[in-house]
Scaffold this active site. Structure first.
Site, mmCIF file in Angstrom:
data_model
loop_
_atom_site.group_PDB
_atom_site.id
_atom_site.type_symbol
_atom_site.label_atom_id
_atom_site.label_comp_id
_atom_site.label_asym_id
_atom_site.label_seq_id
_atom_site.Cartn_x
_atom_site.Cartn_y
_atom_site.Cartn_z
ATOM 1 N N ASP A 111 37.915 56.167 40.914
ATOM 2 C CA ASP A 111 38.611 55.062 41.556
ATOM 3 C C ASP A 111 38.506 55.338 43.065
ATOM 4 O OD1 ASP A 111 40.459 52.880 41.989
ATOM 5 O OD2 ASP A 111 42.052 54.376 42.207
ATOM 6 N N ASP B 178 40.807 53.786 46.156
ATOM 7 C CA ASP B 178 42.064 53.905 46.898
ATOM 8 C C ASP B 178 43.029 54.831 46.161
ATOM 9 O OD1 ASP B 178 40.924 52.037 48.613
ATOM 10 O OD2 ASP B 178 41.951 50.340 47.695
ATOM 11 N N SER C 269 47.522 52.196 50.202
ATOM 12 C CA SER C 269 48.611 51.503 50.889
ATOM 13 C C SER C 269 49.049 50.335 50.031
ATOM 14 C CB SER C 269 48.128 50.985 52.253
ATOM 15 O OG SER C 269 49.085 50.103 52.793
ATOM 16 N N ASP C 270 50.354 50.185 49.861
ATOM 17 C CA ASP C 270 50.860 49.026 49.129
ATOM 18 C C ASP C 270 50.582 47.734 49.895
ATOM 19 O OD1 ASP C 270 51.757 50.513 46.957
ATOM 20 O OD2 ASP C 270 53.749 50.825 47.833
ATOM 21 N N ALA C 271 50.249 47.862 51.183
ATOM 22 C CA ALA C 271 49.898 46.696 52.007
ATOM 23 C C ALA C 271 48.381 46.470 52.029
ATOM 24 C CB ALA C 271 50.415 46.883 53.432
ATOM 25 N N ASN D 41 39.278 48.304 42.010
ATOM 26 C CA ASN D 41 39.884 46.969 42.104
ATOM 27 C C ASN D 41 40.079 46.663 43.580
ATOM 28 O OD1 ASN D 41 40.118 46.750 39.321
ATOM 29 N ND2 ASN D 41 42.319 47.162 39.273
ATOM 30 N N HIS E 6 38.665 40.161 42.176
ATOM 31 C CA HIS E 6 39.590 39.168 41.619
ATOM 32 C C HIS E 6 41.050 39.599 41.733
ATOM 33 C CE1 HIS E 6 35.734 38.843 39.268
ATOM 34 N NE2 HIS E 6 35.789 37.692 39.911
ATOM 35 N N CYS F 101 39.514 38.040 34.486
ATOM 36 C CA CYS F 101 38.144 38.548 34.526
ATOM 37 C C CYS F 101 38.021 39.728 33.568
ATOM 38 C CB CYS F 101 37.790 38.984 35.946
ATOM 39 S SG CYS F 101 38.799 40.360 36.556
ATOM 40 N N ASP G 265 44.290 57.216 39.962
ATOM 41 C CA ASP G 265 45.660 57.563 40.339
ATOM 42 C C ASP G 265 46.685 56.621 39.715
ATOM 43 O OD1 ASP G 265 44.928 55.350 41.961
ATOM 44 O OD2 ASP G 265 46.322 55.965 43.545
#
Length: 177
Positions: A7, A9, A16-18, A51, A91, A97, A126
């Site tokens: 993966d 991030d 980051s949640d942002a 993602n 997406h 998807c 993670d």
């Protein structure tokens, strides 16, 4: 073929949640670039499945995503390694998807690209979605304690999930054992 799938991030770079919306916000986790380079030099093919719903949400565009991946490739190359195939799901979570983890579409794309099976191949993530995607295609689920890893540890993990501090610890395990 020695294939490792990561993966992005929270495994390779800070999460980051942002969302990671720019090359400037794409900050490698200490030791991750060196780990990928060392794995590559030791004969491993390191692919990435990530993602990236920030594209669907309009937070950044494909050119920005490509620039982030070019930076990753350049940093790893500077340490004598290379990054294999990078696949991403652009997406949003409601898009239905087949590629967005926990669905296995990206992992299947990597298997087709390398013309190999996925049974036992380590998929490092993670989040629970990463681990569930691994299980869906018979990969070995591997959790790192970086990114969302500490939160994920509090959830029910798939049976047989391996747990490591970070990507550097995984590289040491795979190269020396």
């Amino acid at each position: 073929m020695k294939l490792l799938i990561l993966d992005r991030d929270g495994v390779i770079n800070e999460d980051s949640d942002a969302y990671i919306k720019s090359v400037q916000e794409w900050i490698p986790i200490p030791g991750s670039v060196a780990a990928i380079a060392a794995l590559s030099r030791a004969g491993w093919t390191v692919a990435v499945a990530t993602n990236q719903s920030g594209i669907a949400r309009g937070y950044y565009d494909l050119a920005t995503l490509d620039a982030m991946h070019q930076r990753l490739r350049a940093l790893v190359a500077a340490e004598g390694g290379e990054v294999g195939l990078i696949v991403y799901c652009p997406h949003g979570p409601d898009a239905a998807c087949d590629c967005r983890k926990p669905k296995p579409g990206m992992l299947q794309t990597i298997a087709r690209h390398y013309a190999c099976g996925l049974a036992g191949v380590w998929f490092v993530g993670d989040s629970l979605g990463d681990l569930e995607a691994a299980v869906a295609v018979d990969c070995q689920p591997v959790l790192v304690k970086t990114g969302k890893g500490p939160r994920t540890l509090g959830k029910t993990l798939p049976a047989g999930t391996l747990i490591f501090e970070d990507l550097a610890a995984i590289a040491r395990e795979l190269i020396h054992n």
